[in-house]
Design an enzyme around this catalytic site. Structure first.
Site, PDB file in Angstrom:
ATOM      1  N   THR A  67       0.828  -1.205   0.000  1.00 23.08           N
ATOM      2  CA  THR A  67       0.000   0.000   0.000  1.00 23.08           C
ATOM      3  C   THR A  67       0.859   1.250   0.000  1.00 23.08           C
ATOM      4  OG1 THR A  67      -1.762  -1.180   1.158  1.00 23.08           O
ATOM      5  CG2 THR A  67      -1.811   1.225   1.269  1.00 23.08           C
ATOM      6  N   THR A 232      13.547   5.119  11.098  1.00 27.48           N
ATOM      7  CA  THR A 232      14.419   3.983  11.395  1.00 27.48           C
ATOM      8  C   THR A 232      13.879   2.733  10.714  1.00 27.48           C
ATOM      9  OG1 THR A 232      15.048   4.977  13.481  1.00 27.48           O
ATOM     10  CG2 THR A 232      15.434   2.606  13.253  1.00 27.48           C
ATOM     11  N   CYS A 320     -21.958  -8.376   1.013  1.00 28.31           N
ATOM     12  CA  CYS A 320     -23.207  -7.660   1.249  1.00 28.31           C
ATOM     13  C   CYS A 320     -23.136  -6.838   2.526  1.00 28.31           C
ATOM     14  CB  CYS A 320     -24.394  -8.618   1.300  1.00 28.31           C
ATOM     15  SG  CYS A 320     -24.429  -9.621   2.772  1.00 28.31           S
TER      16      CYS A 320
END
Ligand SMILES: *Cc1c(COP(=O)(O)O)cnc(C)c1O
Length: 382
Positions: A67, A232, A320
């Site tokens: 991501t 870091t 759903c």
């Protein structure tokens, strides 16, 4: 049966990581032997990642995962090319890690073209040519789709981008260990990968940035990752990523055909045993571990709940839980017929799956679908 969501960290990988939590815990930026050991481990892992994708080590930047790598590629290129243009070309079936940064940029005034796909989930390189205008600053198309497994013609797509001198990014998170990934052959200027999708730990990934690619920094702070991604370093994670990618690439020639044979048996026998079922994605240009089928008259989440009761972990693109009752953007983009849209099931195989697992799924699934159909109100409407 849900390895596209994540994979277990391999014991060899966990073993390689362990010392970097304890006796080799030094901060790689410090100036003593303990720190130097950590620094060296990072550079060795960088070398391994580079080798796995045909890159130079100085073109590899460690991130917190797929991501972050996708976000950095898209927002970073947009920020660095603000004066040049405001247009991005991507596909309608990207992972949310690509789509949502694009949508965020649209709110800032950028324009984004979401290329359509054919019924098999593939992007036509000709549509990239048509979408590009003189303000296009980035083309981003994934190497392989996480839901339906469709493998994209990225070399042909990147050639179009290159001819227009536009950088090309590819989300290769699902591709590593599934088929050969080479930044040269793919024509990638940027490429995202994530360790937990191929036997490494969660929370670590990398962005490949071809030398000379204009891109902003992702995180400002210390001088880590050549000043482009401060903070870091996740040393154990980086060591785990290096080990996992080395193993995944080395084992691919044996593993990919073995999984593909199980995939094909699952697809064939599911379609044979269960009527009113269709295959989603491309019949051959698909990830070796990906099965995605849609059953008429049933609802995806009910299938998952029943399979879970039998100890089978799977996934659906027909959730759903969202109020909308809409199938996933990927299935929608493929034009899945509405009568099938609610009942999709994704099974994604992994290294430790066996033919016995396939037998077990095939013994359970037809009964599950039959039972759900027997109580389905959708069926009465047909
Ligand atoms: C899993 C996945 C991501 C996100 O990676 P994380 O490391 O989980 O953030 C991005 N793209 C694709 C195609 C994925 O399958």
């Amino acid at each position: 049966m849900d390895h596209a969501a994540t994979t277990p960290t391999r014991p060899e990988v966990a073993r390689a990581m362990l010392p970097y939590f304890s006796e080799r815990f030094g901060n790689p930026s410090s100036l003593y032997s303990l720190a130097r050991e950590a620094k060296e481990a990072i550079e060795e892992a960088r070398q391994r990642v580079a080798e796995a994708i045909g890159a130079n080590p100085e073109e590899i930047y460690f991130t917190s995962g797929g991501t972050e790598a996708d976000n950095w590629a898209i927002k970073g290129v947009a920020a660095a090319n603000k004066k040049k243009g405001d247009h991005i070309v991507t596909s309608a079936i990207e992972h949310h890690a690509v789509l949502h940064p694009c949508q965020a940029l649209e709110k800032q005034g950028y324009r984004v073209t979401y290329l359509p796909v054919d019924e098999f989930g593939r992007v036509d390189p000709g549509s990239v040519e048509e979408a590009i205008d003189d303000k296009t600053i980035l083309v981003s198309v994934m190497a392989a789709n996480n839901e339906i497994g469709a493998i994209q013609p990225v070399a042909a797509i990147s050639k179009v981008a290159r001819d227009h001198k536009i950088p090309f990014h590819t989300d290769a998170v699902q591709a590593i260990g599934a088929f050969p990934v080479d930044v040269g052959d793919m024509g990638a200027d940027l490429l995202a990968l994530s360790a937990h999708k191929f036997g490494g730990p969660k929370g670590i990934g990398a962005l490949y940035i071809r030398r000379g690619t204009r891109i902003g920094t992702f995180m400002d702070g210390g001088a880590q990752e050549r000043g482009r991604r401060a903070g870091t370093e996740n040393v154990p994670g980086i060591v785990g990523l290096g080990k996992a990618i080395e193993l995944a690439v080395a084992e691919m020639p044996e593993k990919a055909p073995r999984l593909a044979a199980m995939r094909d048996r699952l697809i064939r026998e599911i379609l044979e045993a269960i009527p009113d079922t269709r295959l989603n994605g491309h019949p051959t240009e698909r990830l070796p571990n990906n099965v995605n089928v849609a059953f008429r008259y049933v609802e995806g989440e009910s299938i998952l709940l029943m399979l879970d009761a039998f100890g089978i972990a799977a996934s659906t693109g027909s959730a759903c839980t969202s109020a909308s009752l809409e199938p996933s953007h990927v299935l929608t983009a493929c034009g899945l017929p509405p009568e099938h849209a609610h009942g999709s099931l994704r099974l994604t195989l992994g290294s430790r799956n066996t033919e016995e697992d396939v037998d077990y799924v095939l013994s359970v699934l037809p009964g599950v679908i039959e039972r759900l159909r027997a109580m389905s109100p959708l069926r009465g409407e047909a």
